[in-house]
Design an enzyme around this catalytic site. Structure first.
Site, PDB file in Angstrom:
ATOM      1  N   ASP A 201      46.867 -90.386 -23.289  1.00 18.37           N
ATOM      2  CA  ASP A 201      45.943 -90.022 -22.220  1.00 18.37           C
ATOM      3  C   ASP A 201      44.512 -89.961 -22.740  1.00 18.37           C
ATOM      4  O   ASP A 201      44.247 -89.390 -23.807  1.00 18.37           O
ATOM      5  CB  ASP A 201      46.345 -88.650 -21.652  1.00 18.37           C
ATOM      6  N   GLU A 270      45.578 -95.176 -22.501  1.00 21.01           N
ATOM      7  CA  GLU A 270      44.811 -95.065 -21.253  1.00 21.01           C
ATOM      8  C   GLU A 270      43.334 -95.103 -21.618  1.00 21.01           C
ATOM      9  O   GLU A 270      42.836 -94.233 -22.334  1.00 21.01           O
ATOM     10  CB  GLU A 270      45.137 -93.758 -20.520  1.00 21.01           C
TER      11      GLU A 270
END
Length: 540
Positions: A201, A270
């Site tokens: 993330d 990401e």
């Protein structure tokens, strides 16, 4: 390491644990709930699951604020529950990826509590601290994605700390080698348990500009971006200094070196940066991340021209890396609402799923896409997302794509015996798994048939991609593999379309995908509303 490629061309099913299935009866989904539905997930024909955060957390950002990276939050179960889930998934042939949120922690993490206690404790330099300006204001103009300034005053130290996200999510100082090592140790904990991959993330947020230079202003005409409220000041800046620093490259190489010690694992980064294509290219160079997670198809524009430009630009830049596409996730409105522009065509969701699965790369498929769920309209009094609460009504936050999975058509939707943490709309219950299981031509069954067919098409799972010229609303391309050539066409409208394609009679239509198919008439391709066309020819 060339043999470690289960992820290449894979279909990855994203599970948002809070909203999948509640076994404990508290209205929130949990790990035993995921395990209970793994047979269903395996029946879809996907290759892997990606589980959003389930770690110990005060849940200010629903698990993306982690208080202990190596512990399961009791809301979701126990570490033993995770181990059972992992073993069950593996027994069904499913790989398991987990979210790793490395750039920041929760303000409730023991590291931060120690760091904030003084300027000379052992972890004093583990987070990004800075003195106030002479007038007491923050050290620079950096902004939080969730609105307002990115600096929070901490009276215990008499300094500001950086938070690129919520104030409860302080940024770790990756310029400190001890922070990097502690982070890698936490990653190793899960690799040792047998996970097959990591979804990283906000991975480009790990480092900040050491000089704390101000970000430059962005002209009004360029203040756009995925998921931003139109009145969010975050879009007013070029974010050159608060993320995406060159020092991150060396850290990614350390992370990859750790992962290469384990057989058959993959890292999916990401990446959300000002120079998205350039950053994805840098982050997926050999020796860094295996895949880059593209945000480009999570925007409002689902036109053929935009899709073609996006894919072509990424392919031109990312020649060494491997993309991973998604048209929906837990942060943006669901694709049938976002791209459909009010269309109620029964094959809309099937077409979007097929489109995502026909691009060159791997694919993340968000839970509920196989049902064709639209975006839920969550009333203000039921909203849980702090982002939506802060920017209501111009931006309603992310709850509309996070409502519980509808397993049954009844009031509780088969999700929980208690009141769900978010309401399940009537439109979702009408599209429940049980309802669609009983209909052989449902979106769910079409999804299964398509994925089963895709697995047998080497051109789709591993081939190169080249677009052909076609007028909107048509999208036409070729996928080419040593074993197969495939012609692919989509009519992204609710009206029948026709287009002339050279040498169309040299292709042989394949309707095994089970979707609404077009047909060739000489050199002209006829496509029904929301129709698709797949045809094969011998490899050159």
């Amino acid at each position: 390491m060339q043999q470690q490629r289960w992820w290449r061309g894979a279909t990855i099913y994203q599970i948002y644990p809070r909203s999948f299935l509640d076994v404990s009866g508290d209205g929130v989904g949990d790990l035993p709930g995921i395990e209970a539905k793994l047979d269903y997930v395996a029946s879809l024909g996907v290759d892997a699951i990606w589980i959003s955060p389930f770690f110990l957390s005060p849940m200010a950002d629903f698990g993306y604020d982690i208080a202990d990276y190596c512990a399961v939050d009791p809301l979701f179960g126990t570490l033993a529950d995770f181990d059972r889930l992992l073993a069950r998934a593996h027994s069904l042939g499913l790989k398991v990826m987990i979210d790793q949120v490395l750039s920041h922690s929760s303000s409730e993490h023991a590291w931060f509590k120690e760091s904030r206690s003084s300027r000379d404790n052992p972890k004093a330099d583990w987070y990004v601290w800075a003195d106030a300006k002479p007038d007491g204001s923050p050290p620079n103009n950096w902004l939080s994605i969730f609105g307002g300034g990115a600096w929070q005053w901490e009276p215990r130290r008499g300094q500001y700390y950086l938070h690129n996200f919520l104030v409860q999510q302080p940024d770790l100082n990756f310029h400190n080698p001890a922070v990097q090592q502690a982070t890698l140790d936490n990653v190793k904990f899960w690799l040792d348990r047998g996970v097959d991959g990591l979804r990283l993330d906000a991975i480009n947020f790990c480092f900040h500009d050491r000089q704390l230079r101000d970000n430059p202003a962005k002209p009004p005409e360029k203040r756009t971006g995925r998921g931003f409220s139109p009145d969010n000041p975050y879009a007013f800046q070029y974010h050159h200094h608060n993320n995406t620093q060159p020092e991150n490259h060396a850290f990614l190489e350390r992370l990859r070196a750790l992962m290469d010690q384990y057989p058959d694992v993959g890292a999916l980064g990401e990446i959300s940066a000002e120079d998205l294509l350039g950053t994805m290219t840098d982050y997926t160079r050999p020796g860094r991340l295996h895949m880059g997670y593209s945000f480009e198809l999570l925007t409002e524009d689902g036109s053929p021209g935009f899709i073609r430009r996006t894919v072509e630009e990424l392919q031109a830049h990312m020649t060494d890396g491997w993309p991973c596409w998604s048209v929906s996730n837990h942060d943006v409105p669901r694709v049938v609402s976002r791209w459909g522009q009010g269309s109620t065509h029964p094959h809309l969701a099937s077409q979007y799923n097929a489109l995502a699965c026909s691009l060159r790369g791997s694919i993340c498929l968000y839970q509920g896409e196989e049902l064709g769920l639209p975006e839920a309209d969550v009333p203000f009094e039921a909203i849980q997302d702090p982002y939506g609460i802060a920017f209501w009504p111009t931006f309603k936050g992310r709850d509309g794509c996070r409502t519980p999975m509808p397993w049954q058509p009844g009031n509780g939707a088969g999700f929980s015996a208690a009141t769900p943490w978010l309401p399940v709309p009537d439109a979702h219950r009408a599209l429940s798994v049980a309802t669609q299981e009983a209909d052989a031509d449902s979106t769910l069954h079409r999804f299964r048939r398509f994925l089963a067919w895709r697995k047998r098409q080497p051109a789709l799972t591993a081939g190169e991609l080249r677009f052909l010229d076609a007028p909107e609303p048509l999208l036409v391309f070729e996928r080419t593999h040593a074993k197969q050539r495939m012609l692919v066409a989509f009519n992204l409208s609710d009206q029948p379309q026709s287009v002339a394609l050279p040498d169309l009679d040299s292709w042989h239509a394949d309707t095994g995908h089970g979707l609404l198919s077009g047909h060739a008439e000489g050199q002209r391709l006829q496509l029904p509303a929301r129709g698709v066309y797949y045809a094969v020819a011998p490899a050159a």
